[in-house]
Design a protein around this motif. Structure first.
Motif, PDB file in Angstrom:
ATOM      1  N   ALA A 288       0.823  -1.210   0.000  1.00  0.00           N
ATOM      2  CA  ALA A 288       0.000   0.000   0.000  1.00  0.00           C
ATOM      3  C   ALA A 288       0.859   1.263   0.000  1.00  0.00           C
ATOM      4  O   ALA A 288       0.583   2.215  -0.738  1.00  0.00           O
ATOM      5  CB  ALA A 288      -0.937  -0.007   1.204  1.00  0.00           C
ATOM      6  N   ALA A 295      -4.049  -2.411   0.681  1.00  0.00           N
ATOM      7  CA  ALA A 295      -4.978  -1.401   1.196  1.00  0.00           C
ATOM      8  C   ALA A 295      -4.848  -1.346   2.704  1.00  0.00           C
ATOM      9  O   ALA A 295      -4.775  -2.392   3.363  1.00  0.00           O
ATOM     10  CB  ALA A 295      -6.419  -1.729   0.794  1.00  0.00           C
ATOM     11  N   THR A 301      -9.886  -0.224   2.282  1.00  0.00           N
ATOM     12  CA  THR A 301     -10.249  -1.641   2.196  1.00  0.00           C
ATOM     13  C   THR A 301     -11.659  -1.811   1.652  1.00  0.00           C
ATOM     14  O   THR A 301     -11.920  -2.700   0.817  1.00  0.00           O
ATOM     15  CB  THR A 301     -10.116  -2.310   3.574  1.00  0.00           C
ATOM     16  OG1 THR A 301      -8.769  -2.169   4.041  1.00  0.00           O
ATOM     17  CG2 THR A 301     -10.453  -3.791   3.489  1.00  0.00           C
TER      18      THR A 301
END
Length: 390
Positions: A288, A295, A301
């Motif tokens: 990420a 995420a 998410t």
């Protein structure tokens, strides 16, 4: 009602249960520590949960739903008896029942579950996921000079799945008796050394031949970790041939039954689960923060879940999330109003953890529940992250 064998396919099926009248989810732990000559405490707790459900249903202003649920509860009387039967196997027991049809799905495990009774439009599966994630599938392989045994250990249940013997051809070797010259003694020692070498070479060949079979079984059964138990000289031969997450335990325990073997290696399996969880969190973070397939946090998410991009959903076991959902099922944090929506069109949802699990299973993503060190690594990101497909 019969307790079914639980696996990830069954979890996906249960998570997809929905009913406009409601789905009843029952959780109970038949604790042997609470048994008594009269009525076990765990049965009393279940009775209280059931009474609370009846009270809530009786107060429901929707007469159609109220009558349907009360009728369904009456029809479940025999199922409740079996769910609460102390003679049935399983420590944790769960049952899911859509109100509008005759389907009943029930499972039992050698794991505790959080006692509760819930009615929602879908099956309530988060406590189930939390329970089974404490003992994900693992393989225990017991090695000895005589052969090997394999045990499948998942969700608290250890099952012997097969044994194989090592064939060590024993050639005749007559031990010299009585007095012998030094030359004869030297010859006998050389012969014995050669014989023992041949036995060791044969054993090594059979151990090496067994490695690919163990790896294949691990792949087929979805073992997260493989534990090799036995003399270190044996496990060292097999470990490099198995691959994956392998733990070697130097212990001669081939006489123990499967359940005792599982207890014996529990500390190693718990440590492996923590290590695996920390590695996944680190992967999600690295991906990420570098703009890759990861995420972090609730909003990112949920966005990935809405786009069906999640491969592995990581959830802190103890975290709770609130949010909202649109009419077509998209999920958002509670302070986000997506384009084309308004506060009036969004449905508030205080159980966003449940919705995330449902969505992940629907897109065939893996749900991984974290605790301890792994959960702490997620604390600054709302206790939620994901590893993405792209």
């Amino acid at each position: 009602m019969e307790f079914e064998r639980f696996d990830r396919a069954a979890l996906r099926e249960v998570a997809s249960m929905s009913d406009e009248l409601g789905v009843l989810s029952f959780y109970v732990t038949a604790s042997p520590q609470e048994e008594s000559s009269t009525r076990p405490a765990w049965r009393i707790r279940f009775g209280n949960e059931l009474s609370g459900l009846r009270e809530r249903v009786t107060a429901d202003p929707d007469r159609t739903r109220r009558m349907a649920v009360l009728k369904r509860l009456e029809e479940l009387e025999l199922d409740f008896r079996q769910l609460l039967d102390p003679s049935e196997s399983g420590l944790g027991r769960v049952m899911f029942v859509p109100v509008g049809d005759g389907e009943v799905r029930s499972f039992s495990f050698q794991l505790p579950v959080a006692d509760q009774t819930v009615m929602e439009s879908t099956a309530y599966v988060r406590p189930l996921v939390n329970a089974v994630e404490t003992a994900p599938p693992a393989g225990l392989v017991v090695l000895s000079r005589d052969g090997l045994g394999m045990i499948d250990y998942r969700y608290g249940l250890a099952e012997d799945i097969g044994r194989a013997s090592f064939e060590i051809p024993v050639e005749e070797w007559k031990q010299m008796r009585g007095p012998a010259t030094s030359e004869i003694a030297r010859s006998a020692a050389t012969h014995r050394d050669k014989f023992e070498r041949r036995v060791e070479e044969n054993l090594t060949r059979q151990l090496r031949a067994a490695g690919p079979g163990i790896a294949e079984e691990a792949q087929r059964r979805g073992w997260q970790t493989i534990v090799l138990l036995g003399d270190v000289q044996l496990t060292e031969i097999v470990a490099p041939l198995v691959g994956g997450d392998v733990i070697q335990v130097d212990a001669v325990v081939d006489s123990l039954p499967p359940s005792k073997l599982a207890e014996y290696v529990e500390p190693q399996l718990l440590a492996a689960r923590t290590r695996h969880g920390v590695e996944l969190v680190d992967r999600a973070k690295d991906a990420a923060l570098s703009g890759g397939p990861g995420a972090l946090g609730l909003e990112a998410t949920l966005d990935a879940l809405n786009g069906s991009r999640v491969a592995q959903l990581l959830l802190d076991e103890s975290s709770e999330w609130s949010g909202c959902r649109t009419a077509d099922g998209r999920l958002y944090p509670q302070d986000v109003i997506p384009e084309g929506e308004s506060p009036e069109t969004l449905v508030p949802d205080a159980t966003m953890g449940e919705r995330m699990i449902e969505r992940a299973l629907d897109i065939d993503a893996e749900v991984i529940v974290l605790d301890g060190e792994a959960a702490r690594a997620l604390a600054e990101f709302d206790g939620v992250a994901a590893i993405l497909r792209w």
